[in-house]
Design a protein around this motif. Structure first.
Motif, PDB file in Angstrom:
ATOM      1  N   GLY A  50       0.795  -1.218   0.000  1.00 21.33           N
ATOM      2  CA  GLY A  50       0.000   0.000   0.000  1.00 21.33           C
ATOM      3  C   GLY A  50       0.830   1.272   0.000  1.00 21.33           C
ATOM      4  O   GLY A  50       0.295   2.359  -0.115  1.00 21.33           O
ATOM      5  N   LEU A  51       2.149   1.129   0.140  1.00 18.62           N
ATOM      6  CA  LEU A  51       3.020   2.305   0.079  1.00 18.62           C
ATOM      7  C   LEU A  51       3.116   2.799  -1.357  1.00 18.62           C
ATOM      8  O   LEU A  51       3.071   2.022  -2.305  1.00 18.62           O
ATOM      9  CB  LEU A  51       4.421   1.980   0.589  1.00 18.62           C
ATOM     10  CG  LEU A  51       4.578   1.797   2.091  1.00 18.62           C
ATOM     11  CD1 LEU A  51       5.991   1.352   2.421  1.00 18.62           C
ATOM     12  CD2 LEU A  51       4.240   3.082   2.824  1.00 18.62           C
ATOM     13  N   LEU A  52       3.285   4.103  -1.498  1.00 18.39           N
ATOM     14  CA  LEU A  52       3.442   4.723  -2.801  1.00 18.39           C
ATOM     15  C   LEU A  52       4.821   5.357  -2.876  1.00 18.39           C
ATOM     16  O   LEU A  52       5.235   6.077  -1.970  1.00 18.39           O
ATOM     17  CB  LEU A  52       2.375   5.802  -3.010  1.00 18.39           C
ATOM     18  CG  LEU A  52       2.549   6.661  -4.259  1.00 18.39           C
ATOM     19  CD1 LEU A  52       2.344   5.827  -5.508  1.00 18.39           C
ATOM     20  CD2 LEU A  52       1.601   7.831  -4.218  1.00 18.39           C
ATOM     21  N   THR A  53       5.546   5.059  -3.948  1.00 14.08           N
ATOM     22  CA  THR A  53       6.814   5.716  -4.228  1.00 14.08           C
ATOM     23  C   THR A  53       6.588   6.677  -5.377  1.00 14.08           C
ATOM     24  O   THR A  53       6.025   6.304  -6.403  1.00 14.08           O
ATOM     25  CB  THR A  53       7.905   4.704  -4.623  1.00 14.08           C
ATOM     26  OG1 THR A  53       8.128   3.823  -3.521  1.00 14.08           O
ATOM     27  CG2 THR A  53       9.203   5.399  -4.987  1.00 14.08           C
ATOM     28  N   ARG A  54       7.018   7.920  -5.189  1.00  9.90           N
ATOM     29  CA  ARG A  54       6.898   8.931  -6.238  1.00  9.90           C
ATOM     30  C   ARG A  54       8.300   9.390  -6.612  1.00  9.90           C
ATOM     31  O   ARG A  54       9.040   9.902  -5.774  1.00  9.90           O
ATOM     32  CB  ARG A  54       6.064  10.110  -5.743  1.00  9.90           C
ATOM     33  CG  ARG A  54       5.835  11.155  -6.800  1.00  9.90           C
ATOM     34  CD  ARG A  54       4.785  12.160  -6.330  1.00  9.90           C
ATOM     35  NE  ARG A  54       4.628  13.184  -7.343  1.00  9.90           N
ATOM     36  CZ  ARG A  54       4.867  14.471  -7.136  1.00  9.90           C
ATOM     37  NH1 ARG A  54       5.233  14.900  -5.944  1.00  9.90           N
ATOM     38  NH2 ARG A  54       4.707  15.331  -8.104  1.00  9.90           N
ATOM     39  N   ASN A  55       8.689   9.151  -7.862  1.00 11.76           N
ATOM     40  CA  ASN A  55       9.980   9.587  -8.382  1.00 11.76           C
ATOM     41  C   ASN A  55       9.799  10.930  -9.075  1.00 11.76           C
ATOM     42  O   ASN A  55       8.919  11.081  -9.917  1.00 11.76           O
ATOM     43  CB  ASN A  55      10.528   8.573  -9.386  1.00 11.76           C
ATOM     44  CG  ASN A  55      10.810   7.235  -8.743  1.00 11.76           C
ATOM     45  OD1 ASN A  55      11.245   7.155  -7.617  1.00 11.76           O
ATOM     46  ND2 ASN A  55      10.555   6.169  -9.475  1.00 11.76           N
ATOM     47  N   ILE A  56      10.649  11.888  -8.729  1.00 12.81           N
ATOM     48  CA  ILE A  56      10.571  13.224  -9.312  1.00 12.81           C
ATOM     49  C   ILE A  56      11.865  13.467 -10.076  1.00 12.81           C
ATOM     50  O   ILE A  56      12.960  13.320  -9.525  1.00 12.81           O
ATOM     51  CB  ILE A  56      10.375  14.285  -8.210  1.00 12.81           C
ATOM     52  CG1 ILE A  56       9.100  13.972  -7.416  1.00 12.81           C
ATOM     53  CG2 ILE A  56      10.344  15.689  -8.818  1.00 12.81           C
ATOM     54  CD1 ILE A  56       8.981  14.715  -6.119  1.00 12.81           C
TER      55      ILE A  56
END
Length: 111
Positions: A50-56
């Motif tokens: 359920g964790l979200l990783t957001r790459n910027i």
């Protein structure tokens, strides 16, 4: 597309992916990339936990500039990357207030 619109689209894509994941009892997903940038790099990754990783990625040089990891609005990791011409020279974590610096020799090997 501006940043706010991009975040709204990502949120909708993530909600759809999460709903699909919760309704699917036949597959086990360790992670699913839910959105990609123009270079086909994953922008958002939904993990089975359920964790979200957001790459910027930097708009100036296309390097990875930050990684945010969390659930809902709660971040558990918020790392930013700084580069010299082409090497990572520093990684800062805003959550733990840690910073790691890196040095390179004349052949661009980390020392």
């Amino acid at each position: 597309m501006d940043e706010l619109e991009d975040q709204k689209n990502t949120q909708q894509e993530l909600q759809t992916a999460l709903n699909n994941r919760l309704n699917d009892t036949t597959k086990v997903a360790l992670w699913t990339a839910t959105s990609y940038d123009a270079y086909n790099r994953p922008k958002s990754i939904l993990h089975g936990s359920g964790l979200l990783t957001r790459n910027i990625y930097s708009k100036c040089n296309n390097n990875l500039s930050a990684i945010e990891i969390g659930r809902g609005g709660d971040l558990i990791n918020n790392m930013s990357y700084n580069y010299d011409n082409h090497n990572i020279i520093n990684i800062d974590n805003a959550i733990t207030d840690e910073s790691h610096g890196y040095d390179y020799d004349g052949m661009d090997k980390i020392i």
